[in-house]
Motif scaffolding. Structure first.
Motif, PDB file in Angstrom:
ATOM      1  N   GLU A  57      27.599  70.410  48.305  1.00 28.10           N
ATOM      2  CA  GLU A  57      27.993  68.991  48.381  1.00 28.10           C
ATOM      3  C   GLU A  57      28.185  68.589  49.869  1.00 28.10           C
ATOM      4  OE1 GLU A  57      28.370  66.268  46.490  1.00 28.10           O
ATOM      5  OE2 GLU A  57      27.156  67.539  45.174  1.00 28.10           O
ATOM      6  N   TRP A  58      28.748  69.461  50.738  1.00 24.42           N
ATOM      7  CA  TRP A  58      28.905  69.192  52.196  1.00 24.42           C
ATOM      8  C   TRP A  58      27.506  68.923  53.124  1.00 24.42           C
ATOM      9  CZ3 TRP A  58      27.198  72.139  56.073  1.00 24.42           C
ATOM     10  CH2 TRP A  58      26.673  73.599  55.885  1.00 24.42           C
ATOM     11  N   LEU A  59      26.472  69.696  52.479  1.00 20.25           N
ATOM     12  CA  LEU A  59      25.431  69.471  53.058  1.00 20.25           C
ATOM     13  C   LEU A  59      24.658  67.935  52.393  1.00 20.25           C
ATOM     14  CD1 LEU A  59      23.118  72.752  53.237  1.00 20.25           C
ATOM     15  CD2 LEU A  59      23.672  71.267  55.127  1.00 20.25           C
ATOM     16  N   ARG A  60      24.834  67.875  51.273  1.00 19.62           N
ATOM     17  CA  ARG A  60      24.308  66.455  50.799  1.00 19.62           C
ATOM     18  C   ARG A  60      25.215  65.419  51.946  1.00 19.62           C
ATOM     19  NH1 ARG A  60      25.468  64.856  46.297  1.00 19.62           N
ATOM     20  NH2 ARG A  60      23.902  63.357  45.917  1.00 19.62           N
ATOM     21  N   PHE A  61      26.449  65.680  51.931  1.00 14.56           N
ATOM     22  CA  PHE A  61      27.257  64.525  52.498  1.00 14.56           C
ATOM     23  C   PHE A  61      26.570  64.365  53.817  1.00 14.56           C
ATOM     24  CE2 PHE A  61      30.603  63.858  55.831  1.00 14.56           C
ATOM     25  CZ  PHE A  61      31.026  62.824  55.646  1.00 14.56           C
ATOM     26  N   LEU A  62      26.470  65.416  54.625  1.00 13.00           N
ATOM     27  CA  LEU A  62      25.805  65.291  56.032  1.00 13.00           C
ATOM     28  C   LEU A  62      24.487  64.647  55.983  1.00 13.00           C
ATOM     29  CD1 LEU A  62      26.791  68.867  57.580  1.00 13.00           C
ATOM     30  CD2 LEU A  62      27.888  66.645  58.233  1.00 13.00           C
ATOM     31  N   ALA A 183      25.094  62.485  74.193  1.00  7.91           N
ATOM     32  CA  ALA A 183      25.911  63.215  73.222  1.00  7.91           C
ATOM     33  C   ALA A 183      26.983  62.237  72.786  1.00  7.91           C
ATOM     34  CB  ALA A 183      26.570  64.537  73.786  1.00  7.91           C
ATOM     35  N   ALA A 184      27.663  61.531  73.876  1.00  6.35           N
ATOM     36  CA  ALA A 184      28.805  60.701  73.432  1.00  6.35           C
ATOM     37  C   ALA A 184      28.061  59.391  72.608  1.00  6.35           C
ATOM     38  CB  ALA A 184      29.165  59.971  74.930  1.00  6.35           C
ATOM     39  N   GLU A 185      26.988  59.146  72.786  1.00 13.09           N
ATOM     40  CA  GLU A 185      26.286  57.880  71.977  1.00 13.09           C
ATOM     41  C   GLU A 185      26.123  58.191  70.535  1.00 13.09           C
ATOM     42  OE1 GLU A 185      23.526  55.358  75.082  1.00 13.09           O
ATOM     43  OE2 GLU A 185      22.846  57.210  74.384  1.00 13.09           O
ATOM     44  N   LEU A 186      25.579  59.578  70.560  1.00 14.58           N
ATOM     45  CA  LEU A 186      25.369  60.058  69.161  1.00 14.58           C
ATOM     46  C   LEU A 186      26.653  60.290  68.613  1.00 14.58           C
ATOM     47  CD1 LEU A 186      22.539  62.621  69.717  1.00 14.58           C
ATOM     48  CD2 LEU A 186      22.322  60.408  68.691  1.00 14.58           C
ATOM     49  N   ALA A 187      27.620  60.854  69.176  1.00 16.60           N
ATOM     50  CA  ALA A 187      29.065  61.061  68.549  1.00 16.60           C
ATOM     51  C   ALA A 187      29.727  59.968  68.172  1.00 16.60           C
ATOM     52  CB  ALA A 187      30.033  61.815  69.807  1.00 16.60           C
ATOM     53  N   LEU A 188      29.524  58.655  68.900  1.00 18.95           N
ATOM     54  CA  LEU A 188      30.172  57.453  68.580  1.00 18.95           C
ATOM     55  C   LEU A 188      29.677  56.891  67.326  1.00 18.95           C
ATOM     56  CD1 LEU A 188      31.835  54.791  68.723  1.00 18.95           C
ATOM     57  CD2 LEU A 188      29.954  53.959  70.483  1.00 18.95           C
ATOM     58  N   LEU A 189      28.212  57.028  67.222  1.00 18.74           N
ATOM     59  CA  LEU A 189      27.337  56.511  65.883  1.00 18.74           C
ATOM     60  C   LEU A 189      27.818  57.383  64.806  1.00 18.74           C
ATOM     61  CD1 LEU A 189      25.026  54.881  64.840  1.00 18.74           C
ATOM     62  CD2 LEU A 189      23.568  56.819  65.573  1.00 18.74           C
ATOM     63  N   LEU A 190      27.743  58.536  64.756  1.00 20.59           N
ATOM     64  CA  LEU A 190      27.997  59.534  63.504  1.00 20.59           C
ATOM     65  C   LEU A 190      29.487  59.180  63.278  1.00 20.59           C
ATOM     66  CD1 LEU A 190      25.892  62.742  64.504  1.00 20.59           C
ATOM     67  CD2 LEU A 190      25.441  60.899  63.096  1.00 20.59           C
ATOM     68  N   THR A 191      30.314  59.134  64.262  1.00 18.59           N
ATOM     69  CA  THR A 191      31.697  59.011  63.768  1.00 18.59           C
ATOM     70  C   THR A 191      32.156  57.642  62.941  1.00 18.59           C
ATOM     71  OG1 THR A 191      32.527  60.197  65.805  1.00 18.59           O
ATOM     72  CG2 THR A 191      34.091  58.545  64.536  1.00 18.59           C
ATOM     73  N   VAL A 192      31.383  56.552  63.500  1.00 15.38           N
ATOM     74  CA  VAL A 192      31.450  55.326  62.743  1.00 15.38           C
ATOM     75  C   VAL A 192      30.824  55.568  61.287  1.00 15.38           C
ATOM     76  CG1 VAL A 192      30.700  52.826  62.628  1.00 15.38           C
ATOM     77  CG2 VAL A 192      31.595  53.791  64.823  1.00 15.38           C
ATOM     78  N   CYS A 193      29.804  55.976  61.382  1.00 19.04           N
ATOM     79  CA  CYS A 193      28.867  56.129  60.316  1.00 19.04           C
ATOM     80  C   CYS A 193      29.814  57.263  59.172  1.00 19.04           C
ATOM     81  CB  CYS A 193      27.678  56.780  60.360  1.00 19.04           C
ATOM     82  SG  CYS A 193      26.464  55.688  61.242  1.00 19.04           S
ATOM     83  N   VAL A 194      30.526  58.134  59.676  1.00 22.91           N
ATOM     84  CA  VAL A 194      31.021  58.998  58.483  1.00 22.91           C
ATOM     85  C   VAL A 194      32.396  58.159  58.208  1.00 22.91           C
ATOM     86  CG1 VAL A 194      32.800  60.894  58.321  1.00 22.91           C
ATOM     87  CG2 VAL A 194      30.474  61.257  59.741  1.00 22.91           C
ATOM     88  N   GLY A 195      32.965  57.465  58.778  1.00 22.82           N
ATOM     89  CA  GLY A 195      33.925  56.303  58.290  1.00 22.82           C
ATOM     90  C   GLY A 195      33.553  55.456  57.289  1.00 22.82           C
ATOM     91  N   ALA A 196      32.486  54.804  57.822  1.00 26.41           N
ATOM     92  CA  ALA A 196      31.876  53.855  56.742  1.00 26.41           C
ATOM     93  C   ALA A 196      31.264  54.537  55.546  1.00 26.41           C
ATOM     94  CB  ALA A 196      30.647  52.966  57.743  1.00 26.41           C
ATOM     95  N   GLY A 197      30.762  55.663  55.664  1.00 27.50           N
ATOM     96  CA  GLY A 197      30.166  56.153  54.398  1.00 27.50           C
ATOM     97  C   GLY A 197      31.443  56.567  53.544  1.00 27.50           C
TER      98      GLY A 197
END
Length: 361
Positions: A57-62, A183-197
């Motif tokens: 499940e954690w891989l599907r999540f990612l 890396a900072a731009e990607l970190a911001l994007l993925l952090t927001v997307c994890v929270g929204a998801g």
């Protein structure tokens, strides 16, 4: 416990390794949506052969977070300007869902000889987990329902891209990044997307992980807060995981079951696709929109898989997600009501027939 974890790790490694090889072969052949469809075909072959396969499940999540984030980067103000025509196509989609349900149910019950309840649930266009869960509380044959649903999704993922490509309707595929993000731009994007998801999933939004991540990414890019784009080194593995996740649904399917149910399920699939394509043609005529995009948006498959497939084919992710979410939400509300009305009427008719028969005797 250690042995179990070791077996799970081996199963996961075998599944993803084989899926990646299948995707690579399809990509080398130049097939559309290669990484998804190639991974799916190989994974299903392993499942039918009885090989232990698994996608944690954690891989599907990612994978869903990455795909949702990547889809959101493609949204532009022009995308939302075109949304004015969506109510017309959504009305056609609603009619398409009703038509595919009626056509599939009639085919499976009248031609294939399945019970009405089994035919009804097997004909539901998408929402695999929801449909199987609802059907479990009825007298429907769950083996037939699950097989028909899984076969339809398999054929859509594998065949649809190639049919669109052969007819010249496929778009250009996933656009390559225009610049390398930090890396900072990607970190911001993925952090927001994890929270929204996670937020969308917590609110029980259908397909919440991928659609929530898409919404988070779209908000960042629409407001200019981010210009980050995900590299192919992240997108390709996400496609592989998605294809393998669909293939895992065939676990426990035997060659005997395939032989027994295949012709009926294939016939129902052809009926459903024919009807959905007719309504896509109507929507294209009414809106002047791209036919390939509408065919994919109307395709009766799982929300996450079909949204990602549309993205892999190069179609507008906002359009795809909106239409598939509309279909899924409508089915989730309408199916229980329709089932109650349909089967209650059938029971009353059967009861009346029984009473008449008893009276004549």
């Amino acid at each position: 416990m250690l042995t179990f974890r070791l077996r799970s790790a081996v199963s996961t490694g075998v599944t993803l390794g084989a899926a990646a090889m299948g995707g690579a072969v399809f990509a080398a052949l130049g097939l559309p949506a290669a990484w998804i469809s190639g991974a799916l075909v190989v994974t299903i072959a392993l499942a039918v052969a009885g090989v232990r396969i698994a996608v944690p499940e954690w891989l599907r999540f990612l994978a869903f977070i990455v795909l949702g984030a990547s889809m959101g980067t493609a949204l532009t103000p022009e995308t939302f300007a075109r949304a004015a025509t969506w109510p017309v196509s959504m009305a056609c989609l609603a009619a398409s869902v009703l038509g595919t349900m009626m056509g599939g149910t009639l085919f499976l019950s009248r031609v294939a000889g399945w019970s009405v309840q089994t035919a009804f649930w097997a004909s539901a266009p998408g929402a695999f987990g929801t449909v199987v869960a609802m059907a479990a509380d009825t007298d429907a044959d769950l083996r037939k329902v699950a097989f028909a649903q899984a076969l339809r999704l398999f054929l859509l993922v594998v065949a649809l891209p190639n049919v669109l490509g052969a007819t010249g309707l496929a778009a250009g595929g996933v656009p390559l990044p225009l610049h390398a993000s930090t890396a900072a731009e990607l970190a911001l994007l993925l952090t927001v997307c994890v929270g929204a998801g996670l937020g969308a999933a917590g609110l029980k939004v259908p397909g919440g992980l991928i659609l929530g991540a898409l919404a988070g990414s779209a908000a960042l890019h629409a407001t200019g807060a981010s210009t980050a784009v995900l590299p192919q080194i992240l997108i390709v593995p996400a496609f592989v995981v998605l294809g393998a996740s669909v293939g895992v649904r065939f676990l426990g399917t035997t060659l005997g079951a395939i032989r027994a149910f295949f012709v009926a399920a294939l016939g129902a699939f052809l009926v459903a696709v024919s009807i959905s394509t007719l309504f896509a043609l109507l929507a294209a005529w009414l809106t002047g929109d791209d036919l390939g995009k509408l065919v994919t948006a109307f395709a009766p498959g799982a929300l996450e898989a079909m949204t990602a497939l549309g993205f892999a084919l190069g179609y507008d992710p906002a359009f795809m997600s909106a239409h598939h979410l509309f279909r899924f939400a409508g089915l989730s509300v309408a199916l229980p009501v329709a089932a109650r009305l349909l089967f209650a009427a059938a029971e009353r008719q059967a009861g009346a027939t029984g009473q008449d028969g008893g009276h004549t005797k």
